[in-house]
Design a protein around this motif. Sequence first.
Motif, PDB file in Angstrom:
ATOM      1  N   PHE A 179      -5.204   0.254   6.761  1.00 20.47           N
ATOM      2  CA  PHE A 179      -6.264   0.465   5.770  1.00 20.47           C
ATOM      3  C   PHE A 179      -6.416   1.951   5.434  1.00 20.47           C
ATOM      4  O   PHE A 179      -6.947   2.303   4.394  1.00 20.47           O
ATOM      5  N   PHE A 180      -5.931   2.802   6.318  1.00 19.61           N
ATOM      6  CA  PHE A 180      -6.042   4.234   6.086  1.00 19.61           C
ATOM      7  C   PHE A 180      -4.961   4.756   5.138  1.00 19.61           C
ATOM      8  O   PHE A 180      -4.868   5.962   4.904  1.00 19.61           O
ATOM      9  N   LEU A 181      -4.157   3.868   4.580  1.00 21.53           N
ATOM     10  CA  LEU A 181      -3.218   4.263   3.529  1.00 21.53           C
ATOM     11  C   LEU A 181      -3.920   4.419   2.179  1.00 21.53           C
ATOM     12  O   LEU A 181      -3.378   5.029   1.273  1.00 21.53           O
ATOM     13  N   LEU A 182      -5.127   3.867   2.062  1.00 22.27           N
ATOM     14  CA  LEU A 182      -5.853   3.985   0.787  1.00 22.27           C
ATOM     15  C   LEU A 182      -6.051   5.430   0.344  1.00 22.27           C
ATOM     16  O   LEU A 182      -5.889   5.729  -0.840  1.00 22.27           O
ATOM     17  N   PRO A 183      -6.394   6.365   1.237  1.00 19.69           N
ATOM     18  CA  PRO A 183      -6.511   7.752   0.785  1.00 19.69           C
ATOM     19  C   PRO A 183      -5.197   8.318   0.242  1.00 19.69           C
ATOM     20  O   PRO A 183      -5.214   9.181  -0.628  1.00 19.69           O
ATOM     21  N   MET A 184      -4.076   7.807   0.733  1.00 18.53           N
ATOM     22  CA  MET A 184      -2.778   8.250   0.219  1.00 18.53           C
ATOM     23  C   MET A 184      -2.583   7.785  -1.230  1.00 18.53           C
ATOM     24  O   MET A 184      -1.822   8.389  -1.973  1.00 18.53           O
ATOM     25  N   ILE A 185      -3.257   6.732  -1.609  1.00 18.63           N
ATOM     26  CA  ILE A 185      -3.202   6.246  -2.992  1.00 18.63           C
ATOM     27  C   ILE A 185      -4.226   6.985  -3.843  1.00 18.63           C
ATOM     28  O   ILE A 185      -3.946   7.421  -4.961  1.00 18.63           O
ATOM     29  N   LEU A 186      -5.418   7.154  -3.300  1.00 25.96           N
ATOM     30  CA  LEU A 186      -6.519   7.725  -4.080  1.00 25.96           C
ATOM     31  C   LEU A 186      -6.385   9.226  -4.312  1.00 25.96           C
ATOM     32  O   LEU A 186      -6.777   9.725  -5.371  1.00 25.96           O
ATOM     33  N   PHE A 187      -5.845   9.961  -3.346  1.00 22.00           N
ATOM     34  CA  PHE A 187      -5.766  11.419  -3.486  1.00 22.00           C
ATOM     35  C   PHE A 187      -4.997  11.866  -4.739  1.00 22.00           C
ATOM     36  O   PHE A 187      -5.506  12.675  -5.522  1.00 22.00           O
ATOM     37  N   ARG A 239       0.846  -1.213   0.000  1.00 18.73           N
ATOM     38  CA  ARG A 239       0.000   0.000   0.000  1.00 18.73           C
ATOM     39  C   ARG A 239       0.873   1.253   0.000  1.00 18.73           C
ATOM     40  O   ARG A 239       0.588   2.223  -0.700  1.00 18.73           O
ATOM     41  N   LEU A 240       1.926   1.230   0.798  1.00 19.80           N
ATOM     42  CA  LEU A 240       2.842   2.370   0.870  1.00 19.80           C
ATOM     43  C   LEU A 240       3.507   2.599  -0.486  1.00 19.80           C
ATOM     44  O   LEU A 240       3.596   3.736  -0.962  1.00 19.80           O
ATOM     45  N   TYR A 241       3.956   1.524  -1.120  1.00 15.14           N
ATOM     46  CA  TYR A 241       4.579   1.615  -2.438  1.00 15.14           C
ATOM     47  C   TYR A 241       3.588   2.168  -3.465  1.00 15.14           C
ATOM     48  O   TYR A 241       3.930   3.032  -4.276  1.00 15.14           O
ATOM     49  N   ALA A 242       2.357   1.681  -3.416  1.00 14.05           N
ATOM     50  CA  ALA A 242       1.328   2.137  -4.358  1.00 14.05           C
ATOM     51  C   ALA A 242       1.012   3.620  -4.158  1.00 14.05           C
ATOM     52  O   ALA A 242       0.715   4.322  -5.127  1.00 14.05           O
ATOM     53  N   SER A 243       1.096   4.108  -2.925  1.00 11.19           N
ATOM     54  CA  SER A 243       0.841   5.536  -2.700  1.00 11.19           C
ATOM     55  C   SER A 243       1.904   6.371  -3.412  1.00 11.19           C
ATOM     56  O   SER A 243       1.600   7.401  -4.002  1.00 11.19           O
ATOM     57  N   GLY A 244       3.139   5.903  -3.388  1.00 15.27           N
ATOM     58  CA  GLY A 244       4.196   6.602  -4.107  1.00 15.27           C
ATOM     59  C   GLY A 244       4.021   6.517  -5.615  1.00 15.27           C
ATOM     60  O   GLY A 244       4.250   7.493  -6.334  1.00 15.27           O
ATOM     61  N   LEU A 245       3.624   5.352  -6.108  1.00 10.92           N
ATOM     62  CA  LEU A 245       3.378   5.211  -7.544  1.00 10.92           C
ATOM     63  C   LEU A 245       2.275   6.160  -8.003  1.00 10.92           C
ATOM     64  O   LEU A 245       2.381   6.786  -9.058  1.00 10.92           O
ATOM     65  N   ALA A 246       1.227   6.253  -7.198  1.00  9.03           N
ATOM     66  CA  ALA A 246       0.119   7.146  -7.548  1.00  9.03           C
ATOM     67  C   ALA A 246       0.581   8.596  -7.561  1.00  9.03           C
ATOM     68  O   ALA A 246       0.220   9.364  -8.460  1.00  9.03           O
ATOM     69  N   PHE A 247       1.396   8.975  -6.577  1.00  8.33           N
ATOM     70  CA  PHE A 247       1.871  10.353  -6.539  1.00  8.33           C
ATOM     71  C   PHE A 247       2.805  10.635  -7.712  1.00  8.33           C
ATOM     72  O   PHE A 247       2.732  11.707  -8.324  1.00  8.33           O
ATOM     73  N   LEU A 248       3.679   9.689  -8.041  1.00 11.91           N
ATOM     74  CA  LEU A 248       4.581   9.880  -9.173  1.00 11.91           C
ATOM     75  C   LEU A 248       3.798   9.994 -10.474  1.00 11.91           C
ATOM     76  O   LEU A 248       4.126  10.815 -11.333  1.00 11.91           O
ATOM     77  N   PHE A 249       2.745   9.206 -10.612  1.00 11.59           N
ATOM     78  CA  PHE A 249       1.858   9.289 -11.777  1.00 11.59           C
ATOM     79  C   PHE A 249       1.276  10.696 -11.893  1.00 11.59           C
ATOM     80  O   PHE A 249       1.250  11.288 -12.979  1.00 11.59           O
ATOM     81  N   PHE A 250       0.820  11.243 -10.759  1.00  9.37           N
ATOM     82  CA  PHE A 250       0.285  12.609 -10.741  1.00  9.37           C
ATOM     83  C   PHE A 250       1.388  13.631 -11.031  1.00  9.37           C
ATOM     84  O   PHE A 250       1.206  14.544 -11.842  1.00  9.37           O
ATOM     85  N   ALA A 251       2.532  13.482 -10.384  1.00  8.30           N
ATOM     86  CA  ALA A 251       3.620  14.467 -10.508  1.00  8.30           C
ATOM     87  C   ALA A 251       4.182  14.512 -11.918  1.00  8.30           C
ATOM     88  O   ALA A 251       4.644  15.564 -12.373  1.00  8.30           O
ATOM     89  N   ARG A 252       4.122  13.399 -12.628  1.00  8.47           N
ATOM     90  CA  ARG A 252       4.678  13.364 -13.986  1.00  8.47           C
ATOM     91  C   ARG A 252       3.881  14.221 -14.965  1.00  8.47           C
ATOM     92  O   ARG A 252       4.398  14.613 -15.997  1.00  8.47           O
TER      93      ARG A 252
END
Length: 190
Positions: free
Chosen positions: A152-160, A108-121
């Motif tokens: 389970f509260f890491l999901l918002p870190m992925i979704l945001f 989940r932690l890794y996916a939050s970073g992937l999601a942020f990198l996707f946004f940042a790119r």
Amino acid sequence: MKATKRQYAYYTGMFMILVVALYGIFLLTGKSFIWEGDGLAQHYPILEKFYTWLHQGSLTGWSWDLGLGADKLTTFSYYVLGDPFSYLIAFFPKGRLELGYNLLILLRLYASGLAFLFFARQRSFKPASQLVGTLAYTFAGYSLYVSIRHPFFLLPMILFPLLAYGIDHVLSGKSWIPLAIFTGLALISN
């Protein structure tokens, strides 16, 4: 190597280094990520019960094992049913559920970073700034705290970041489909 792949590879390498540096103490001391508060009382037992139900093919119906008896779907919808990562516990052997619990936190932690990198790119930041921002986002105080206390509260870190990507997409005159997809994902993920 293409710039995009290189950036994701750098993120993955830095993620692994930081995970060892920040979470390695658990390995060195033989401890689990299961917090003695809610982790031991709620999160892990719920994941264990969910594992059993996944293997029995019984996610709906009434269970007398829940308090004085309760509906499985309603009781578990908050924690595990809406979390796509929880379903991956099915691939672990019964005797390795604690390992699965720990690895799903890191995933989940890794996916939050992937999601942020996707946004940042999609932004006009330099690649190094995108990487630093991604690592800062992934390993922010909230993420570190919540990963052990309430994973389970890491999901918002992925979704945001995904929702922010969708909003930026619409505001720049592009398709609304990414925003609709990520909003739908947020709705089914609680």
